[in-house]
Design an enzyme around this catalytic site. Structure first.
Site, PDB file in Angstrom:
ATOM      1  N   LYS A 104     -20.850 -20.439  -9.534  1.00 21.19           N
ATOM      2  CA  LYS A 104     -20.183 -20.294 -10.834  1.00 21.19           C
ATOM      3  C   LYS A 104     -18.748 -19.825 -10.633  1.00 21.19           C
ATOM      4  O   LYS A 104     -17.817 -20.303 -11.303  1.00 21.19           O
ATOM      5  CB  LYS A 104     -20.958 -19.286 -11.682  1.00 21.19           C
ATOM      6  CG  LYS A 104     -20.541 -19.252 -13.136  1.00 21.19           C
ATOM      7  CD  LYS A 104     -21.162 -20.400 -13.894  1.00 21.19           C
ATOM      8  CE  LYS A 104     -20.954 -20.267 -15.387  1.00 21.19           C
ATOM      9  NZ  LYS A 104     -21.931 -21.005 -16.165  1.00 21.19           N
ATOM     10  N   TYR A 113       0.858  -1.190   0.000  1.00 25.92           N
ATOM     11  CA  TYR A 113       0.000   0.000   0.000  1.00 25.92           C
ATOM     12  C   TYR A 113       0.896   1.243   0.000  1.00 25.92           C
ATOM     13  O   TYR A 113       1.787   1.344  -0.823  1.00 25.92           O
ATOM     14  CB  TYR A 113      -0.977  -0.061   1.172  1.00 25.92           C
ATOM     15  CG  TYR A 113      -2.138   0.887   1.027  1.00 25.92           C
ATOM     16  CD1 TYR A 113      -2.948   0.869  -0.110  1.00 25.92           C
ATOM     17  CD2 TYR A 113      -2.429   1.819   2.013  1.00 25.92           C
ATOM     18  CE1 TYR A 113      -3.993   1.750  -0.268  1.00 25.92           C
ATOM     19  CE2 TYR A 113      -3.483   2.707   1.870  1.00 25.92           C
ATOM     20  CZ  TYR A 113      -4.268   2.670   0.724  1.00 25.92           C
ATOM     21  OH  TYR A 113      -5.310   3.546   0.568  1.00 25.92           O
TER      22      TYR A 113
END
Length: 764
Positions: free
Chosen positions: A95, A40
Site C-alpha cells: 500500500k 543534525y
C-alpha cells in the site's frame, strides 16, 4: 503459471535483492561536514526552536506534510483473514508503494499487535504527530468502524479507512455514470447489496448520500437478508435492515435495478440476473473471483452494465483510482480530516472525468481506437495520467469549502503543474507497455533461448501474457533448463540445426539466396547461414512464421545487426535504420536517439532519425518535444558538426512544420525551460518541457544513455529499432531479465502497430 511457481516468485520478489518493497532515502545534501552539521547537530536546533514557537511550522521544516501512516493490525487482510500484524506487513508495504508511485506520497507502514480498540486508538494518537495523514487498512468489522470514528474525532489530521471508503468512492462514481447511461434516477432504483462488511456498509452509506432511498435497499450477509426482525444485529447492519418479507438473494434480486457485490464468488446465477429489472447494473466486486463471471453475465443479459474488481474486463472498480489522490489533495491543503464533502467531491470528479475525451496515451495503453463514455467505460482507467491533476484539486477545494483546510491553495494553475510533476518519477511507462502488449500478444522469437536469463525472460512474458515466445536453440538444452525453471508451458522450441528443421531450413535458405544472390550470397552460404539462429529467426519473420524477434544478449551488437539487415532490411522509404532508448527518469520518460547504429549521421540522416523518433514517442502516447543537441546554441558556431544539426532542423521545419523540434541547442538549455525561454524566446522549445533528444553522433548518444543508466540508476527500455521492415529489436550485451521482458513487450507493440497499418492499407 502454476501456484507453486507463483508462490516461489512472489517470495523471491519480496526477499531479493533486499527484503521489503520500500526504503527511506535522503532528500538533502549530505556529502560534506557542513551538510551534516546542518542536518543534525548543531544546525538542527534551529528548526526545532521554530517549531516549538509555532507547532504548524513542523510542516515547513519536516517531511510530515507528505507522510501517511499505513496502519493495520492484520485482522482482515483481503483474501487471507486474521493473519496478525507481522504477516500483514507485506500488504502494508505494498500500500505504501502505491501511495508513492501514484501520488508521490511517502507511505510508512505500521503494524500494531493488538485487537483491543482502546489500545489501537491510543497508540495511533500517540504516534500521530509524526504523520500528515493516517490510512487505516485491513481491520475487521465492527472494530474498524469504531477505530475510524474515534480517530477522526480525536485527531486533527486526515484519517481514512480505505477498505471502507475507497471502494465506496470508486463504485459510487461508476454507479452515477451507469444510472445516467440508462436514464434512471438513484432515488428511484432498487439496490441489492451482497455483503455487510466495512466496504459494503460504507458503499451503501455513500449511495444514500447521493440520493438512494433506504426503503429501496436490501442488504445481505452470510445468514441471508438483513431484516428488522433478526436478532443480534450490529448497529451498522441495523442501519440497513429491511421490513420487506424476503429472506434470500433470489428473492431480493427480483425486479432489482442494481446489484452491488462485496461478498464471495459465484453466488449470483443467470436466473437471478434474468429476474432483475430492465437495463440492470451489476457490480460484482468480490476478489479475485466475482459474484458472477463477467462473460456469463454479459451473455445472460445483453442490456446489462457490468463492473468487477478485475483488470481483465472493462469497468474495473479499483481503489487505486481513489486513495492516493484523495490523500494528495487532503495533504496539500493540510486538511484536518477527510469529510463527506471531500469524498463526494472525489466521486463527482471521477464520474466527470470519465465523460471527457480520453488522452491518446490511455487509448494506446489499452489498445483501443477511442475509449468513450458508455456501457464498457463508466469509470476511468488506472493508468489515466489525468487522475493526479483532477482528483486532488477537487478534494482540496472541497476541504477548503467545508472549512477543514489549514493551508488553502491560492494558485490553482501552479498547483496543477506541481501535481503533474509529481507523476513523473515512477515506472508508468513500463506498466503501460506491458498492459498494452497483453491486449494482443504476438509470436516473439527468442533467438538465444539456451541461455538461462533469456529463458527466464521468455517464461515471464509467457506467464504474464505479454507475448507468445518461440524458443530457438538446442532442444535438449532448452528442455532441461525449462525443467529447472519450472517452465512447464508447451511453447514452441526450434533448433535451426536439427534434422527436424531440415525442410524449413532448406526452404528458408533458398529464399535467402533468391533475395541476396546478386549481393554475394551463394546457395552454400545461404544454407550455412540458415543454421545460425539470427538468420533463421529473421527469416521466420519474413515468411510470417513469427511476428517479432529479440536477440543480442550474448553477442556484440554489430554481429547481430548484420544478419538482421541482410534478411529483414530497411522499410520502404527509409534511408537508414536507427535506434531509440526510452530512459525512465525522475523527470519522466526521455526518448534518446540514435543510441546504437549511425556513427556520424549527416543533416538528412539526422532529420530522418528525428522523425522516426517522434513516431516512437507518439506510438507510446507522448507528444514529442524534440531538442536537436549540439555543443553550441542557435548558430553560435560555424563548425560543420554544429552546421549539420542546424541544417537538420531546417529540413524538419520545412517538411513537418507542426513538429515541436528545434536546435541546435545545448543539453542544459534543452532541459531547463526557464533558461531556454529567457535566452531563446524565439525557439519552438521556449517554455516547453523537452522529452526527446536527438544527438549529433553515436558517441554522444551511447555515452549519455549509459551514463544516465549507470550513475542515476535510470531504467532503460531499448535500444528500440526503427526503420526496419519487421519487428526486430537487438538487446545490449548482457541485458537484464527485466530489460529483455520490456524489449519483448516493445516487439509485441511494434508488431501490433505494423498489423494495424497493414489492415488500414489493405482493408483486411
Amino acid at each position: 503459471m502454476s501456484k507453486e511457481k507463483q508462490r516461489r516468485e512472489a517470495l523471491i520478489y519480496h526477499a531479493k535483492p533486499q527484503p521489503g518493497k520500500i526504503k527511506v532515502v535522503p532528500t538533502k545534501p549530505y556529502a560534506t561536514q557542513r551538510d551534516l552539521a546542518l542536518a543534525y547537530s548543531p544546525g538542527v536546533a534551529e528548526p526545532c526552536l521554530e517549531i516549538e514557537k509555532n507547532k504548524d511550522d513542523v510542516y515547513k521544516y519536516t517531511a510530515k506534510g507528505n507522510v501517511v501512516a499505513v496502519i493495520s493490525n492484520g485482522t482482515a487482510v483481503l483474501g487471507l483473514g486474521n493473519i496478525g500484524p507481522e504477516a500483514s506487513k507485506p500488504v502494508m508495504e505494498g500500500k505504501s508503494l502505491l501511495f508513492k508511485i501514484f501520488a508521490d506520497i511517502d507511505g510508512i507502514d505500521i503494524e500494531l499487535d493488538t485487537e483491543d480498540v482502546d489500545k489501537f486508538v491510543e497508540t495511533v494518537k500517540i504516534i500521530a504527530p509524526t504523520f500528515g495523514g493516517i490510512n487505516l487498512e485491513d481491520i475487521k468489522a465492527p472494530e474498524a468502524f469504531e477505530i475510524e470514528r474515534r480517530l477522526k474525532e480525536e485527531l486533527d489530521i486526515p484519517v481514512m479507512h480505505d477498505d471502507q471508503h475507497g471502494t465506496a468512492i470508486i463504485s459510487a462514481a461508476a454507479l452515477l455514470n451507469a444510472l445516467e447511461l440508462i436514464k434512471k434516477k438513484i432515488e428511484d432504483v432498487k439496490i441489492v447489496v451482497s455483503g455487510a462488511g466495512a466496504a459494503a456498509i460504507s458503499c451503501t452509506r455513500l449511495y444514500k448520500a447521493f440520493g438512494a432511498k433506504g426503503d429501496n435497499i436490501v442488504m445481505l450477509d452470510s445468514k441471508g437478508v438483513i431484516r428488522k426482525d433478526r436478532d443480534n444485529l450490529s448497529s451498522q447492519k441495523a442501519e440497513f435492515a429491511t421490513n420487506r418479507d424476503i429472506a434470500t438473494l433470489d428473492d431480493a434480486m427480483k425486479d432489482a435495478d442494481v446489484f452491488i457485490g462485496l461478498s464471495m464468488a459465484d453466488i449470483v446465477s443467470p436466473a437471478m440476473l434474468t429476474s432483475m429489472a430492465k437495463n440492470p447494473i451489476v457490480f460484482a466486486m468480490a476478489n479475485p473471483n466475482p459474484e458472477i463471471e463477467y462473460d456469463l453475465a454479459c451473455k445472460t443479459r445483453k442490456d446489462i452494465i457490468m463492473a468487477t474488481g478485475r483488470s481483465d474486463h472493462p469497468n474495473q472498480v479499483n481503489n487505486v483510482l481513489g486513495f492516493p489522490f484523495i490523500f494528495r489533495g487532503a495533504l496539500d491543503v493540510r486538511a484536518t480530516k477527510i469529510n463527506e464533502a471531500m469524498k463526494m467531491a472525489a466521486v463527482r470528479a471521477l464520474a466527470d472525468l470519465t465523460k471527457e475525451p480520453v488522452p491518446e496515451q490511455v487509448n494506446i495503453t489499452y489498445d483501443t481506437t477511442r475509449l468513450t463514455f458508455g456501457e464498457e467505460y463508466i469509470i476511468p482507467k488506472p493508468f489515466d495520467p489525468r487522475l493526479i491533476s483532477t482528483i486532488p484539486p477537487a478534494v482540496a477545494k472541497a476541504a477548503m469549502e467545508s472549512g477543514v483546510a489549514k493551508a488553502p491553495i491560492q494558485d490553482w494553475g501552479k498547483y496543477e503543474e506541481e501535481l503533474l510533476l509529481r507523476s513523473g518519477n515512477d515506472n508508468k511507462v513500463v506498466r503501460m507497455l506491458h498492459n498494452r502488449a497483453k491486449v494482443n500478444p504476438k509470436r516473439i522469437v527468442f533467438a538465444e533461448a539456451e541461455l538461462l536469463d533469456v529463458l527466464k525472460a521468455a517464461q515471464i512474458v509467457y506467464d504474464e501474457g505479454i507475448a507468445i515466445p518461440i524458443l530457438l536453440g538446442n532442444k535438449e538444452t532448452i528442455t532441461t533448463l525449462k525443467k529447472e525453471l519450472d517452465f512447464n508451458a508447451d511453447v514452441e522450441i526450434i533448433d535451426p540445426r536439427s534434422d527436424e528443421s531440415n525442410t524449413v531450413r532448406t526452404m528458408y535458405a533458398d529464399k535467402l539466396w533468391q533475395m541476396r544472390k546478386r549481393k554475394g550470397e551463394t546457395r552454400y552460404s545461404a544454407r550455412v547461414n540458415m543454421g545460425k539462429r539470427n538468420y533463421f529467426g529473421s527469416m521466420m519473420l519474413v515468411e510470417g512464421d513469427a511476428d517479432g524477434m529479440i536477440s543480442g544478449y550474448s553477442r556484440a551488437y554489430p554481429k547481430v545487426l548484420k544478419p538482421v539487415f541482410e534478411v529483414i532490411g530497411r522499410a520502404q522509404g527509409v534511408g537508414n535504420a536507427s535506434t531509440v532508448n526510452i530512459m525512465i527518469t525522475e523527470r519522466g520518460p526521455l526518448f534518446l536517439a540514435d543510441t546504437s547504429i549511425n556513427i556520424s549521421p549527416d543533416a538528412e540522416e539526422l532529420a530522418e532519425i528525428a522523425q522516426m523518433t517522434a513516431n516512437v514517442a507518439t506510438t507510446f502516447g507522448f507528444n514529442p518535444v524534440m531538442a536537436m543537441l549540439s555543443y553550441t546554441n542557435f548558430g553560435s558556431s560555424s563548425h560543420k558538426e554544429a552546421s549539420k544539426v542546424r541544417e537538420a532542423v531546417r529540413i524538419l521545419h520545412k517538411e513537418n512544420p507542426d513538429l515541436v523540434v528545434d536546435g541546435e541547442i545545448q543539453t542544459d538549455f534543452a532541459l531547463n525551460q526557464e533558461l531556454c525561454h529567457n535566452n531563446f524566446p524565439f525557439s519552438k522549445l521556449a517554455g516547453k518541457k523537452v522529452n526527446t533528444f536527438i544527438f549529433p553522433n553515436l558517441d554522444a548518444a551511447n555515452i549519455t544513455y549509459k551514463l544516465l543508466k549507470g550513475l542515476n540508476k535510470a531504467s532503460s527500455i531499448g535500444p528500440i529499432m526503427v526503420g526496419l521492415r519487421k519487428s526486430v529489436h537487438i538487446l545490449q550485451l548482457g541485458a537484464s531479465v527485466d530489460e529483455m521482458v520490456n524489449m519483448a513487450a516493445v516487439a509485441v507493440i511494434d508488431a501490433q502497430e505494423r498489423e494495424k497499418r497493414k489492415k488500414a492499407k489493405t482493408g483486411k
